[in-house]
Design an enzyme around this catalytic site. Sequence first.
Site, PDB file in Angstrom:
ATOM      1  N   GLY A   7     -11.524   1.593  11.647  1.00  0.00           N
ATOM      2  CA  GLY A   7     -11.677   2.896  12.294  1.00  0.00           C
ATOM      3  C   GLY A   7     -12.344   3.866  11.340  1.00  0.00           C
ATOM      4  N   GLY A   8     -12.555   5.055  11.816  1.00  0.00           N
ATOM      5  CA  GLY A   8     -13.206   6.080  11.011  1.00  0.00           C
ATOM      6  C   GLY A   8     -12.266   6.672   9.971  1.00  0.00           C
ATOM      7  N   SER A  11      -8.597   8.194  10.709  1.00  0.00           N
ATOM      8  CA  SER A  11      -8.297   7.721  12.066  1.00  0.00           C
ATOM      9  C   SER A  11      -6.855   7.272  12.211  1.00  0.00           C
ATOM     10  CB  SER A  11      -9.224   6.562  12.426  1.00  0.00           C
ATOM     11  OG  SER A  11      -9.005   5.465  11.546  1.00  0.00           O
ATOM     12  N   GLY A  12      -6.156   7.113  11.073  1.00  0.00           N
ATOM     13  CA  GLY A  12      -4.787   6.620  11.091  1.00  0.00           C
ATOM     14  C   GLY A  12      -4.677   5.154  10.750  1.00  0.00           C
ATOM     15  N   SER A  14      -4.868   3.358   7.977  1.00  0.00           N
ATOM     16  CA  SER A  14      -4.023   2.963   6.837  1.00  0.00           C
ATOM     17  C   SER A  14      -2.550   3.048   7.207  1.00  0.00           C
ATOM     18  CB  SER A  14      -4.305   3.851   5.627  1.00  0.00           C
ATOM     19  OG  SER A  14      -5.627   3.685   5.194  1.00  0.00           O
ATOM     20  N   ALA A  34      -4.344  -2.222  -3.741  1.00  0.00           N
ATOM     21  CA  ALA A  34      -5.138  -0.996  -3.779  1.00  0.00           C
ATOM     22  C   ALA A  34      -6.462  -1.286  -4.473  1.00  0.00           C
ATOM     23  CB  ALA A  34      -4.368   0.099  -4.514  1.00  0.00           C
ATOM     24  N   HIS A  50      -1.556   8.206  -0.494  1.00  0.00           N
ATOM     25  CA  HIS A  50      -1.187   6.838  -0.115  1.00  0.00           C
ATOM     26  C   HIS A  50       0.038   6.362  -0.902  1.00  0.00           C
ATOM     27  CE1 HIS A  50      -4.698   5.299   2.351  1.00  0.00           C
ATOM     28  NE2 HIS A  50      -5.005   6.559   2.101  1.00  0.00           N
ATOM     29  N   ARG A  54       3.691   5.172   0.827  1.00  0.00           N
ATOM     30  CA  ARG A  54       4.238   3.808   0.762  1.00  0.00           C
ATOM     31  C   ARG A  54       5.476   3.711  -0.121  1.00  0.00           C
ATOM     32  NH1 ARG A  54      -0.751   2.969  -2.232  1.00  0.00           N
ATOM     33  NH2 ARG A  54      -0.296   2.387  -4.379  1.00  0.00           N
ATOM     34  N   GLU A  62      -3.174  -3.394  -8.149  1.00  0.00           N
ATOM     35  CA  GLU A  62      -4.395  -2.596  -8.215  1.00  0.00           C
ATOM     36  C   GLU A  62      -5.514  -3.472  -8.752  1.00  0.00           C
ATOM     37  OE1 GLU A  62      -3.590   0.911 -10.513  1.00  0.00           O
ATOM     38  OE2 GLU A  62      -2.155   1.666  -9.047  1.00  0.00           O
TER      39      GLU A  62
END
Length: 165
Positions: A7-8, A11-12, A14, A34, A50, A54, A62
């Site tokens: 999505g953009g 957009s939600g 994640s 990540a 983020h 989480r 990472e």
Amino acid sequence: MKTLFIGGVKSGKSRLAEAYILAQAGQVQPYYLATTELLDAGMRARIAEHQARRQAAFSTLEEPLDLLAAVQGCTAPVLVECVTMWLNNMLYHHYGEAEILARLAALLAWPGDLVLVHNEVGLGVIPDNALARQFVDLSGKAAQMMGAACDKVFFCSAGLALPMK
């Protein structure tokens, strides 16, 4: 199982991918891979957002470049957040398109469960510079590759996930 959330920006995707993998993992703590390299203050703020969301729900890894090596020892589902930033990193470090797509194919062939997050960047105008066009084209090829390889694909907009596959 492989799942893609696309999505953009904002957009939600994640947040939706995080909720999805937590529900799929059940009592097992999933991994959060990540990919973003900390290059400026703006990215620092996004990373902090983020991380706060989480908290301790995930085991965090990472790795900005070698995603397959990062997931090799994982015994629980892995959320890759995000493929778009990984593509950016690879181009920034001068990897060629063929190698980038080969590395993505290798990740998709990994036998563990993956949830991938990717920005849809192909809905706008054709960029006016060569590097931006290269990125958009590569991103589109990566999205098509992930869409074909994934068992489930969700398009995200307005905080909602529309099942595509």
